[in-house]
Design an enzyme around this catalytic site. Structure first.
Site, PDB file in Angstrom:
ATOM      1  N   ASP A   1       2.347 -35.559 -15.136  1.00  0.00           N
ATOM      2  CA  ASP A   1       2.396 -34.096 -15.151  1.00  0.00           C
ATOM      3  C   ASP A   1       0.976 -33.626 -14.898  1.00  0.00           C
ATOM      4  O   ASP A   1       0.095 -33.820 -15.742  1.00  0.00           O
ATOM      5  CB  ASP A   1       2.903 -33.590 -16.501  1.00  0.00           C
ATOM      6  CG  ASP A   1       3.053 -32.078 -16.567  1.00  0.00           C
ATOM      7  OD1 ASP A   1       2.419 -31.382 -15.739  1.00  0.00           O
ATOM      8  OD2 ASP A   1       3.792 -31.586 -17.435  1.00  0.00           O
ATOM      9  N   HIS A   2       0.737 -33.020 -13.745  1.00  0.00           N
ATOM     10  CA  HIS A   2      -0.649 -32.703 -13.382  1.00  0.00           C
ATOM     11  C   HIS A   2      -1.296 -31.735 -14.361  1.00  0.00           C
ATOM     12  O   HIS A   2      -2.524 -31.667 -14.447  1.00  0.00           O
ATOM     13  CB  HIS A   2      -0.714 -32.140 -11.954  1.00  0.00           C
ATOM     14  CG  HIS A   2      -0.104 -30.783 -11.796  1.00  0.00           C
ATOM     15  ND1 HIS A   2       1.249 -30.591 -11.602  1.00  0.00           N
ATOM     16  CD2 HIS A   2      -0.658 -29.553 -11.800  1.00  0.00           C
ATOM     17  CE1 HIS A   2       1.493 -29.295 -11.495  1.00  0.00           C
ATOM     18  NE2 HIS A   2       0.369 -28.645 -11.606  1.00  0.00           N
TER      19      HIS A   2
ATOM     20  N   HIS B   1       5.701 -28.241 -18.540  1.00  0.00           N
ATOM     21  CA  HIS B   1       4.306 -27.815 -18.666  1.00  0.00           C
ATOM     22  C   HIS B   1       4.042 -27.057 -19.967  1.00  0.00           C
ATOM     23  O   HIS B   1       3.130 -27.393 -20.728  1.00  0.00           O
ATOM     24  CB  HIS B   1       3.918 -26.908 -17.498  1.00  0.00           C
ATOM     25  CG  HIS B   1       4.010 -27.566 -16.158  1.00  0.00           C
ATOM     26  ND1 HIS B   1       3.715 -28.887 -15.951  1.00  0.00           N
ATOM     27  CD2 HIS B   1       4.350 -27.072 -14.943  1.00  0.00           C
ATOM     28  CE1 HIS B   1       3.874 -29.175 -14.678  1.00  0.00           C
ATOM     29  NE2 HIS B   1       4.263 -28.100 -14.048  1.00  0.00           N
TER      30      HIS B   1
END
Length: 509
Positions: free
Chosen positions: A183-184, A246
């Site tokens: 997950d960036h 996120h």
């Protein structure tokens, strides 16, 4: 800095945009800083028929456009490009994996990478079952002769059932310790700084609980619409696209207990505990705790902007949410009855992701009348993007007669560290995987716990037609009714601006 072991990075879907814009430029940035091992190679796999020369030329263009360390030494750039190789390959054909095994053996012997492989699945999620299974059948997941790691891009399932199925499938062929769910957001410096802000400062951690915090607010806003991704977004929506992964991850980092050690297992254990402590929202309660919206046509800076239902690939009667806001609680000792407000939306006034800690007001309001008490709460704003930094809001006396108080800002911006290099999210996360550090990657049980919390909301939205989809004009902060989630007099959402310290009720796009 510990140097990674020699290895080959194998990218499935290497002819796609992610490899061109993110992965190869990020690895080049590691190369520029001397962080790659001495013996290293990238093997790109894709159905497009490319020679090594064609692949290298394409990646060269991507590096020049998207790397942080813009190449100014052509010879050094070419030495990096020589580490790139390409193999035309159809991931759907089991017979081709035997050929891949032979190619990897040949490249491993040529480069001396000691049978260490990282597999990056830059492919559609439909390939997440096929590729690990076929790699395993060829013995390419066996770590007896070298490490084998698997990087999986989100989405990690479509709901709880599919997330559980995906995890079960992956675990048939790779151990949990081999799986890196990327997950960036976790690679961003400001996200990681949450841990330092909390656990290295004696002024914050003692206040980080229900006794001193009134509520927590997390916003993930974009100032663009779905563009030509309408077909994809119809099957996703803001809840799946942003909140389930996120923003709930940010909740986990804000709310977690201090880990015994700063390492992968301990940090991820504490995040998982937070997700397991989320108070369930029953389907019949969804209208009370969650709001959805959809942007409608508007005029921004004199230009007409399409509504969501007018976008390419979107159904004219679509009920897919482009805005979602939820009110949640964490049922544990630290956070009992402290509300967390989370929102995400497209076509909002500015692109911003931030966390706002709203501290309780002083117990005796010496300097404030009833109308201004809410405005004078202390706030700690942790800006994830853009204008990354930290902002503290506190009350000061206005010069002149009397004791009129106004909030002032004390802020820090990462851009002030002009001599400090800030790596990109993919750069940081790829290096961590090369080092075998999974701290900043999702773990399977936490993914499932997040879906377990979100599922009832999505089910209610799907099955209960009486729950409205509120329209909001493009370029605004979402439906007005989202303010009703915050059931406190004179308290609304914070309206952030592109620049961290610029507060107000309006921001230009």
């Amino acid at each position: 800095m510990i140097q990674p072991k020699n290895h080959i990075l194998v990218i499935f879907g290497a002819s796609g945009d992610l490899t061109y814009r993110k992965l190869v430029p990020a690895v080049f940035d590691l190369f520029e800083q001397g962080l790659l091992p001495e013996k290293f190679a990238i093997l790109g796999l894709g159905r497009t028929d490319l020679s090594n020369t064609d692949f290298r030329q394409k990646m060269k263009d991507g590096i020049k456009q998207f790397s942080l360390n813009k190449p100014d030494d052509e010879a050094k750039l070419n030495s990096y490009l020589e580490k790139l190789h390409y193999f035309s390959f159809d991931t759907k054909e089991p017979d081709e994996y035997c050929l891949l095994k032979g190619k990897l053996r040949e490249l491993d012997e040529e480069c001396g990478t000691e049978n260490n492989f990282i597999y990056y699945l830059a492919t559609p999620p439909s390939m997440y079952k096929i590729i690990p299974e076929q790699l395993s059948l060829q013995g390419l997941s066996d770590e007896s002769t070298g490490f084998k790691r698997l990087i999986v891009e989100k989405p990690f399932g479509y709901d709880l059932a599919t997330a559980q199925k995906l995890n079960n499938q992956l675990l048939k062929y790779f151990n949990e310790e081999q799986i890196y769910r990327i997950d960036h957001y976790l690679g961003k410096e400001t996200v990681q700084n949450l841990l330092v802000t909390r656990f290295s400062n004696g002024i914050f951690e003692p206040l980080w609980n229900r006794n001193y915090i009134h509520h927590v607010e997390i916003t993930g806003a974009e100032n663009i619409g779905v563009g030509n991704r309408g077909g994809y977004y119809e099957g996703s929506g803001a809840m799946r696209d942003m909140i389930q992964n996120h923003l709930l991850l940010l909740v986990g980092l804000v709310a977690m207990e201090p880990p015994a050690l700063i390492d992968s297992n301990n940090i991820r254990n504490e995040i998982a505990k937070v997700f397991h402590s989320l108070r369930p929202i029953k389907e019949k309660e969804v209208a009370q705790y969650a709001i959805r919206g959809q942007y409608i046509a508007s005029t921004i800076k004199g230009q007409k902007v399409n509504g969501y239902r007018d976008e390419e690939g979107v159904a004219p009667d679509s009920r897919t949410e482009t805005f979602a806001a939820i009110k949640l609680f964490i049922d544990n000792w630290r956070w009992a009855d402290v509300p967390f407000y989370i929102r995400s939306g497209k076509m909002m006034p500015t692109r911003v992701t931030e966390i706002v800690i709203h501290f309780k007001a002083t117990p005796h309001h010496l300097f404030a009348d009833d109308e201004s008490i809410a405005k004078n709460h202390n706030q700690l704003v942790i800006r994830i993007q853009p204008d990354e930094g930290v902002l503290m809001k506190f009350g000061m006396k206005v010069p002149g007669a009397g004791f009129k108080v106004q909030n002032v800002n004390m802020d820090f911006h990462y851009s002030d560290l002009s001599d400090t290099y800030l790596p990109s999210a993919y750069e940081r996360l790829l290096l961590d995987c090369m080092l075998g550090d999974s701290t900043l990657y999702h773990r399977g049980d936490a993914v499932e716990a997040a879906w377990k919390f979100v599922d009832p909301i999505l089910n209610a939205w799907k099955s209960d037609s009486s729950i409205p989809v509120h329209g909001y004009p493009a370029g605004t902060w979402g439906p007005d009714v989202s303010d009703e989630l915050i059931e406190e007099k004179n308290i609304t959402w914070r309206y952030p601006c592109k620049n961290l310290a610029n507060d107000g009720n309006y921001c230009e796009l």
